[in-house]
Write an enzyme that holds these catalytic residues in place. Structure first.
Site, mmCIF file in Angstrom:
data_model
loop_
_atom_site.group_PDB
_atom_site.id
_atom_site.type_symbol
_atom_site.label_atom_id
_atom_site.label_comp_id
_atom_site.label_asym_id
_atom_site.label_seq_id
_atom_site.Cartn_x
_atom_site.Cartn_y
_atom_site.Cartn_z
ATOM 1 N N ARG A 1 -4.059 7.075 -8.198
ATOM 2 C CA ARG A 1 -4.883 8.165 -7.671
ATOM 3 C C ARG A 1 -6.013 8.574 -8.592
ATOM 4 N NH1 ARG A 1 -0.331 8.354 -5.280
ATOM 5 N NH2 ARG A 1 0.373 7.924 -7.370
ATOM 6 N N THR A 2 -5.686 8.767 -9.861
ATOM 7 C CA THR A 2 -6.699 9.341 -10.745
ATOM 8 C C THR A 2 -7.899 8.405 -10.852
ATOM 9 O OG1 THR A 2 -4.992 10.515 -11.943
ATOM 10 C CG2 THR A 2 -7.127 10.343 -13.019
ATOM 11 N N LYS B 1 -7.545 -7.569 -29.392
ATOM 12 C CA LYS B 1 -7.892 -8.288 -30.635
ATOM 13 C C LYS B 1 -7.870 -7.359 -31.837
ATOM 14 C CE LYS B 1 -11.305 -11.108 -28.141
ATOM 15 N NZ LYS B 1 -12.765 -11.302 -28.051
ATOM 16 N N HIS C 1 -4.202 17.182 -18.707
ATOM 17 C CA HIS C 1 -4.740 16.437 -17.560
ATOM 18 C C HIS C 1 -5.589 17.433 -16.753
ATOM 19 C CE1 HIS C 1 -5.203 13.525 -14.486
ATOM 20 N NE2 HIS C 1 -3.944 13.178 -14.268
ATOM 21 N N ARG D 1 -8.145 7.665 -19.865
ATOM 22 C CA ARG D 1 -6.692 7.907 -19.833
ATOM 23 C C ARG D 1 -6.063 7.022 -20.899
ATOM 24 N NH1 ARG D 1 -2.651 7.943 -14.792
ATOM 25 N NH2 ARG D 1 -3.581 10.006 -14.680
HETATM 26 C C1 NCD Z 1 0.304 12.138 -13.151
HETATM 27 C C2 NCD Z 1 -0.082 11.677 -14.540
HETATM 28 O O1 NCD Z 1 -0.540 10.558 -14.722
HETATM 29 O O2 NCD Z 1 0.067 12.500 -15.435
HETATM 30 N N1 NCD Z 1 -0.252 11.369 -12.142
HETATM 31 C C3 NCD Z 1 -1.506 11.668 -11.700
HETATM 32 O O3 NCD Z 1 -2.454 11.680 -12.448
HETATM 33 N N2 NCD Z 1 -1.637 11.994 -10.413
HETATM 34 C C4 NCD Z 1 1.748 12.381 -12.978
HETATM 35 C C5 NCD Z 1 2.740 11.313 -13.301
HETATM 36 O O4 NCD Z 1 2.413 10.182 -13.663
HETATM 37 O O5 NCD Z 1 3.928 11.612 -13.156
#
Ligand code: NCD
Length: 312
Positions: free
Chosen positions: A57-58, A86, A135, A107
């Site tokens: 999703r993100t 590397k 987040h 991320r």
């Molecule tokens: C979450 C995350 O990556 O922190 N997912 C997201 O971004 N929608 C929650 C999770 O992975 O449990």
């Protein structure tokens, strides 16, 4: 203060007014996110997606948001396919990316990595999850979902359920709930309690915080039940994980005692914490929440990278 050119690493980087104006802008973006209207404020802009941890999703909602705004993306979806394999440092990777793109969405499994990236980059950096840290863009869409359902973010009773130790979504969300004056009920298995140092910070912000490990009790007076997945990948050892695995599950029986207006949210992916039967109830808000990721991230990208507003 304008958001133009700024990093967003923690939800605490944004004031209440800035969050509210992003949510307002996000609501106006809905028809553009659905594709029924067209806008191109990011024409000629490139946004790098630097994802060093799994994401569906993100990353895809960020990519959709960039493209719906007329921009384009450079994507790292697999750290193993980059020169980090590397031995290149995160600092060097980000520094280089910042000369290829106008902004970077990152991320990474390490807490603090997004701050480090912001130091390496002379372009804005948006944190899309740093380990068990923060987040913030998820929090924006979580708030948008609550505001759409209740018309306000103040005076709600929000249960945060599940992995409150490692879950970055709840770490960010709790700050925002405190900022808007909603009540926070913490409900987790004993080993996954909300960290003490974060409780102290929240109390300093004036948060109303209680613990209710019994989910049946917690659900009773709740407006929002925010369910999270146990963050298996953050456990030091498998035995620790096995102690808590499968320790909570929301199904129709749990919701039988809930207020009729209760909404069930989840950042997703779910891994058994919400029974599929909940999807058919009016409580289920998690798929709407997942959609709102696009208009909300469009609003943020437009504020950070779109045409600068005069006097803003
Ligand atoms: C979450 C995350 O990556 O922190 N997912 C997201 O971004 N929608 C929650 C999770 O992975 O449990």
């Amino acid at each position: 203060m304008s958001l133009h050119g700024r990093d967003v690493i923690s939800i605490r980087d944004l004031s209440r007014e800035e969050i509210e104006s992003l949510l307002d802008a996000g609501r106006k973006m809905i028809p553009f996110a659905e594709g029924t209207k067209v806008t191109r404020p990011l024409e000629n802009k490139i946004v790098a997606m630097a994802f060093f941890e799994p994401s569906t999703r993100t990353r895809l909602s960020f990519e959709s948001a960039v493209q719906r705004l007329g921009g384009s993306c450079l994507t790292i979806a697999d750290a193993g396919a980059t020169s980090m394999r590397k031995g290149e440092s995160l600092y060097d990777t980000i520094r280089m990316l910042s000369s290829y793109a106008d902004a970077i969405v990152i991320r990474h499994p390490n807490e603090g990595s997004a701050r480090l990236a912001a130091r390496a980059s002379d372009r804005p950096v948006l944190n899309a999850g740093d380990g068990a840290g923060q987040h913030p863009t998820q929090t924006l869409l979580d708030l948008a979902t609550m505001r759409e359902a209740f018309g306000t973010l103040t005076g709600l009773r929000v249960v945060l359920l599940g992995d409150l130790k490692y879950g970055r979504t709840v770490h960010s969300l709790a700050y925002a709930l405190a900022l808007f004056g909603s009540e926070i009920v913490l409900s987790s298995p004993e080993g996954l309690r909300f960290p003490d140092e974060r409780r102290v910070e929240l109390k300093q912000l004036g948060a109303r915080l209680t613990d209710q490990p019994d989910v049946h009790q917690a659900v009773r007076d709740a407006d929002v039940l925010y369910v999270t997945r146990i963050q298996k990948e953050r456990f030091g050892d498998e035995a620790e994980y096995r102690k808590v695995a499968g320790s909570y599950r929301i199904d129709a029986a749990v919701l039988a005692r809930a207020k009729s207006r209760l909404i069930v949210m989840h950042p997703l992916p779910r891994a058994g914490e919400i029974a599929p039967e909940v999807d058919r109830t009016p409580h289920a808000a998690y798929f709407r929440q997942a959609f709102l990721a696009v208009p909300v991230r469009m609003a943020l990208l437009n504020a950070v990278l779109g045409p600068a507003k005069r006097g803003g």
